[in-house]
Each structure stands twice: as structure tokens, then as C-alpha cells.
Design a protein around this motif. Structure first.
Motif, mmCIF file in Angstrom:
data_model
loop_
_atom_site.group_PDB
_atom_site.id
_atom_site.type_symbol
_atom_site.label_atom_id
_atom_site.label_comp_id
_atom_site.label_asym_id
_atom_site.label_seq_id
_atom_site.Cartn_x
_atom_site.Cartn_y
_atom_site.Cartn_z
ATOM 1 N N PHE A 1 0.830 -1.204 0.000
ATOM 2 C CA PHE A 1 0.000 0.000 0.000
ATOM 3 C C PHE A 1 0.868 1.259 0.000
ATOM 4 O O PHE A 1 0.658 2.174 -0.802
ATOM 5 C CB PHE A 1 -0.921 -0.015 1.215
ATOM 6 C CG PHE A 1 -1.683 1.266 1.419
ATOM 7 C CD1 PHE A 1 -2.830 1.543 0.687
ATOM 8 C CD2 PHE A 1 -1.248 2.207 2.340
ATOM 9 C CE1 PHE A 1 -3.529 2.729 0.872
ATOM 10 C CE2 PHE A 1 -1.929 3.397 2.522
ATOM 11 C CZ PHE A 1 -3.077 3.658 1.790
ATOM 12 N N LEU A 2 1.844 1.298 0.895
ATOM 13 C CA LEU A 2 2.669 2.490 1.025
ATOM 14 C C LEU A 2 3.546 2.728 -0.190
ATOM 15 O O LEU A 2 3.694 3.862 -0.652
ATOM 16 C CB LEU A 2 3.539 2.380 2.282
ATOM 17 C CG LEU A 2 2.905 2.930 3.545
ATOM 18 C CD1 LEU A 2 3.761 2.616 4.772
ATOM 19 C CD2 LEU A 2 2.683 4.426 3.440
ATOM 20 N N ARG A 3 4.117 1.669 -0.723
ATOM 21 C CA ARG A 3 4.975 1.857 -1.903
ATOM 22 C C ARG A 3 4.150 2.350 -3.090
ATOM 23 O O ARG A 3 4.586 3.223 -3.849
ATOM 24 C CB ARG A 3 5.706 0.559 -2.258
ATOM 25 C CG ARG A 3 6.848 0.797 -3.240
ATOM 26 C CD ARG A 3 7.665 -0.428 -3.482
ATOM 27 N NE ARG A 3 8.729 -0.122 -4.450
ATOM 28 C CZ ARG A 3 9.212 -0.991 -5.308
ATOM 29 N NH1 ARG A 3 8.770 -2.242 -5.329
ATOM 30 N NH2 ARG A 3 10.155 -0.636 -6.158
ATOM 31 N N SER A 4 2.939 1.809 -3.252
ATOM 32 C CA SER A 4 2.064 2.266 -4.339
ATOM 33 C C SER A 4 1.686 3.740 -4.143
ATOM 34 O O SER A 4 1.660 4.513 -5.102
ATOM 35 C CB SER A 4 0.796 1.410 -4.401
ATOM 36 O OG SER A 4 1.108 0.071 -4.731
ATOM 37 N N ALA A 5 1.399 4.129 -2.893
ATOM 38 C CA ALA A 5 1.024 5.519 -2.609
ATOM 39 C C ALA A 5 2.189 6.470 -2.886
ATOM 40 O O ALA A 5 1.995 7.557 -3.438
ATOM 41 C CB ALA A 5 0.572 5.637 -1.160
ATOM 42 N N ILE A 6 3.393 6.063 -2.510
ATOM 43 C CA ILE A 6 4.576 6.904 -2.763
ATOM 44 C C ILE A 6 4.807 7.051 -4.259
ATOM 45 O O ILE A 6 5.051 8.156 -4.768
ATOM 46 C CB ILE A 6 5.822 6.302 -2.078
ATOM 47 C CG1 ILE A 6 5.691 6.420 -0.558
ATOM 48 C CG2 ILE A 6 7.096 7.002 -2.557
ATOM 49 C CD1 ILE A 6 6.715 5.620 0.210
ATOM 50 N N ASN A 7 4.726 5.951 -4.984
ATOM 51 C CA ASN A 7 4.944 6.000 -6.437
ATOM 52 C C ASN A 7 3.900 6.866 -7.139
ATOM 53 O O ASN A 7 4.201 7.545 -8.124
ATOM 54 C CB ASN A 7 4.926 4.579 -7.016
ATOM 55 C CG ASN A 7 6.175 3.794 -6.654
ATOM 56 O OD1 ASN A 7 7.217 4.379 -6.353
ATOM 57 N ND2 ASN A 7 6.074 2.472 -6.663
ATOM 58 N N ALA A 8 2.668 6.871 -6.615
ATOM 59 C CA ALA A 8 1.601 7.679 -7.221
ATOM 60 C C ALA A 8 1.886 9.171 -7.107
ATOM 61 O O ALA A 8 1.406 9.961 -7.921
ATOM 62 C CB ALA A 8 0.260 7.343 -6.565
ATOM 63 N N ILE B 1 10.046 4.735 -6.525
ATOM 64 C CA ILE B 1 11.030 4.604 -5.471
ATOM 65 C C ILE B 1 11.641 3.206 -5.540
ATOM 66 O O ILE B 1 10.927 2.217 -5.765
ATOM 67 C CB ILE B 1 10.403 4.858 -4.075
ATOM 68 C CG1 ILE B 1 11.483 4.882 -2.999
ATOM 69 C CG2 ILE B 1 9.316 3.844 -3.751
ATOM 70 C CD1 ILE B 1 10.980 5.352 -1.636
ATOM 71 N N SER B 2 12.946 3.113 -5.409
ATOM 72 C CA SER B 2 13.583 1.791 -5.476
ATOM 73 C C SER B 2 13.175 0.968 -4.262
ATOM 74 O O SER B 2 12.903 1.511 -3.179
ATOM 75 C CB SER B 2 15.103 1.924 -5.521
ATOM 76 O OG SER B 2 15.608 2.308 -4.265
ATOM 77 N N LEU B 3 13.151 -0.340 -4.427
ATOM 78 C CA LEU B 3 12.729 -1.229 -3.349
ATOM 79 C C LEU B 3 13.634 -1.078 -2.137
ATOM 80 O O LEU B 3 13.160 -1.014 -0.991
ATOM 81 C CB LEU B 3 12.722 -2.682 -3.829
ATOM 82 C CG LEU B 3 12.283 -3.722 -2.794
ATOM 83 C CD1 LEU B 3 10.872 -3.423 -2.299
ATOM 84 C CD2 LEU B 3 12.372 -5.128 -3.377
ATOM 85 N N MET B 4 14.942 -1.009 -2.350
ATOM 86 C CA MET B 4 15.880 -0.920 -1.237
ATOM 87 C C MET B 4 15.708 0.403 -0.480
ATOM 88 O O MET B 4 15.741 0.429 0.752
ATOM 89 C CB MET B 4 17.319 -1.069 -1.731
ATOM 90 C CG MET B 4 17.661 -2.468 -2.210
ATOM 91 S SD MET B 4 17.248 -3.741 -0.978
ATOM 92 C CE MET B 4 18.301 -3.262 0.396
ATOM 93 N N LYS B 5 15.529 1.510 -1.204
ATOM 94 C CA LYS B 5 15.333 2.803 -0.545
ATOM 95 C C LYS B 5 14.037 2.797 0.250
ATOM 96 O O LYS B 5 13.985 3.301 1.383
ATOM 97 C CB LYS B 5 15.315 3.935 -1.575
ATOM 98 C CG LYS B 5 15.136 5.315 -0.944
ATOM 99 C CD LYS B 5 15.167 6.427 -1.988
ATOM 100 C CE LYS B 5 14.981 7.790 -1.319
ATOM 101 N NZ LYS B 5 14.970 8.887 -2.317
ATOM 102 N N PHE B 6 13.001 2.200 -0.329
ATOM 103 C CA PHE B 6 11.717 2.122 0.354
ATOM 104 C C PHE B 6 11.844 1.337 1.650
ATOM 105 O O PHE B 6 11.358 1.768 2.705
ATOM 106 C CB PHE B 6 10.678 1.464 -0.560
ATOM 107 C CG PHE B 6 9.377 1.148 0.125
ATOM 108 C CD1 PHE B 6 8.460 2.154 0.402
ATOM 109 C CD2 PHE B 6 9.078 -0.156 0.500
ATOM 110 C CE1 PHE B 6 7.261 1.868 1.047
ATOM 111 C CE2 PHE B 6 7.885 -0.449 1.140
ATOM 112 C CZ PHE B 6 6.978 0.560 1.416
ATOM 113 N N ASP C 1 11.820 1.045 7.404
ATOM 114 C CA ASP C 1 12.409 0.452 8.600
ATOM 115 C C ASP C 1 12.789 1.542 9.607
ATOM 116 O O ASP C 1 12.521 1.421 10.810
ATOM 117 C CB ASP C 1 13.638 -0.371 8.215
ATOM 118 C CG ASP C 1 14.263 -1.065 9.414
ATOM 119 O OD1 ASP C 1 13.567 -1.879 10.051
ATOM 120 O OD2 ASP C 1 15.444 -0.787 9.725
ATOM 121 N N LYS C 2 13.387 2.639 9.122
ATOM 122 C CA LYS C 2 13.815 3.724 9.990
ATOM 123 C C LYS C 2 12.620 4.367 10.691
ATOM 124 O O LYS C 2 12.664 4.644 11.898
ATOM 125 C CB LYS C 2 14.574 4.767 9.168
ATOM 126 C CG LYS C 2 15.057 5.973 9.951
ATOM 127 C CD LYS C 2 15.952 6.875 9.101
ATOM 128 C CE LYS C 2 15.177 7.544 7.996
ATOM 129 N NZ LYS C 2 16.000 8.507 7.215
#
Length: 262
Positions: free
Chosen positions: A103-110, A118-123, A128-129
Motif C-alpha cells: 500500500f505504502l509503496r504504491s502511494a509513494i509511487n503515485a 522509489i527503489s525497493l531498497m530505498k523504500f 524500517d527507519k
């Protein structure tokens, strides 16, 4: 965007099922400012947040809302979010089959420029932080969105979303409801970590205790669908000590209730 965020609400009138709830509300929020709205039940506080975000149940019958000079009322709900408006809800929905991470990765990319992601590793690093600040277990990344979450877990998840999406204007609708003191401190710390000139914050709450942790620059009292009094943090302290009767007497308000908040 380098422009300091600027949300301006002028003479806003909003109805639900032909009953007028907001009756000419004015409010202005700029980047770096924390505004708090307080008021008795039924005065339209949650109606305001829903109208800003474009909830279809609420009909705007007058006035205007602009974000950085753009007409918010002409925007679809998803466009409002992409422009940087964010609502941390009092009762977040559960969505089965969609993990928090997806959900969050899709929202950021939108919200990113077309063709960029956003790259998977950066996400993963960012998530995590920010989960550590909110004392959330890594397992939250893989759980379905809010499904089976306690009230406190849902509120932390809302603040996690806010911190990952980096909105320009964040609205928090009673995020303190149902939180014990430890959870309240953690959620507030998550919000405080995000405060900057690039973020304007609107906190809707009934209680002074939240404002002990998220310090407002401005406190507004809402009655009869309008903001009737504004001041600094000391106004919230007086409301906690004396309630709302002194304001009603001062302004000659007989009945502060305008309708049920949905």
C-alpha cells in the motif's frame, strides 16, 4: 517543490443530506505551523477534514479551499492526495489482501513524477527507519492494512503513512482517541519528527493532553460550524480548565450543536 505550503479556506459552507454543517468557516495554514481545532461534539470538526479531502458525502455549497493557490475543490480525491494533502483518520479502514508495504509503496509511487518509482531498497530502508521511531515491529510491513490491528496500532500506522508520504498539509482527526499515555507519546514523537517549514499541520482534538506533546502555534475554537475564537496554546489550557461555557457566554451562543459529525 520549494514553495512553502499554504492552505487557505475562505467562507466554507458544507452540507450533508441538505443540513448545513459548516456555515462560513475561515482558516489559513502555512508550512511550519501547527494549528489545533477544538470544540464540542457536533460542531463540524470532522466535517471540515472530510470536506478538505473530498469525501463524496459532503456537499460544498459555498466558499473556497486552495492549496498553494490551486483550487482544491476542483480536484478529485486522489489528486488532492498527490498534491500533498493527507488525512490521518480517527477510524482507519481495514483492507484485506493488501499489505502495509504494498500500500505504502504504491502511494509513494503515485506521488512521484510519471515514469519514476522509489527503489525497493530505498523504500525498505526508509520504512524500517520510521517504524523504529514508532516502535512498530517489522511484521507490520507484511500484515494486511489495518486488519486485526488494535486502535493504537492503527493510529501508529496512520502516522507511519504520513511520515513516508511527506505531505505538504497534514490533517489529524482525533488521532489521540483510544490511545493510552505511552502510545500517545510515541505517536506524538512520530509527528514531531516530521515538523518543518515544508509541512503545515492541522490537529483536531477534544483534549489538551495531545497538545502537551504536539505543541500548537495556534488554537481555534469551533462552534456552530465556524471558528469563533483563536489564540495561542494558552487558549487550549483555559478550555481544559474551564470548558466551553465561558466562550458561549462571551459570544452569546445559545446552542453550539450544528449536527452530527460523520
Amino acid at each position: 517543490m520549494s514553495q512553502v505550503p499554504h492552505l487557505k479556506i475562505e467562507d466554507l459552507k458544507v452540507s450533508i443530506e441538505d443540513k448545513e454543517i459548516l456555515k462560513g468557516l475561515n482558516l489559513e495554514i502555512k508550512g511550519g505551523e501547527v494549528h489545533a481545532i477544538m470544540g464540542p461534539n457536533g460542531t463540524g470538526k470532522s466535517t471540515l477534514s472530510s470536506a478538505i479531502m473530498g469525501h463524496p458525502k459532503y456537499e460544498v455549497t459555498g466558499g473556497s479551499i486552495t492549496l498553494d493557490g490551486e483550487d482544491v475543490l476542483e480536484m478529485a480525491v486522489d489528486e488532492r492526495a498527490r498534491k500533498g494533502l493527507f488525512l490521518a483518520m480517527q477510524y482507519p479502514s481495514e483492507i484485506s489482501g493488501v499489505t502495509n508495504a504494498d500500500f505504502l509503496r504504491s502511494a509513494i509511487n503515485a506521488r512521484m513524477e510519471e515514469g519514476k518509482e522509489i527503489s525497493l531498497m530505498k523504500f525498505i530502508r526508509e520504512m524500517d527507519k520510521k517504524m523504529k521511531v514508532l516502535e512498530m515491529d517489522e511484521a507490520f510491513m507484511h500484515r494486511y492494512l489495518n486488519e486485526g490491528f488494535s486502535g493504537g496500532e492503527k493510529k501508529r500506522n496512520e502516522i507511519l503513512q504520513m511520515s513516508m508520504l511527506n505531505p505538504r498539509i497534514a490533517i489529524m482527526d482525533e488521532i489521540d482517541s483510544g490511545l493510552d499515555i505511552d502510545a500517545l507519546k510515541i505517536v506524538s514523537q512520530g509527528v514531531n519528527n516530521m515538523l518543518s517549514p515544508e509541512l503545515g499541520v492541522l490537529v483536531i482534538t477534544h483534549y489538551q493532553r495531545l497538545l502537551n506533546y504536539i505543541k500548537p502555534d495556534f488554537v481555534h475554537v469551533m462552534m456552530q460550524g465556524r471558528i469563533v475564537k483563536s489564540g495561542g496554546p494558552e487558549l487550549a489550557e483555559k478550555l481544559e480548565a474551564e470548558g466551553y461555557d465561558w466562550i458561549k457566554k462571551e459570544l452569546g451562543i445559545v446552542d453550539e450543536t450544528v449536527g452530527s459529525e460523520v
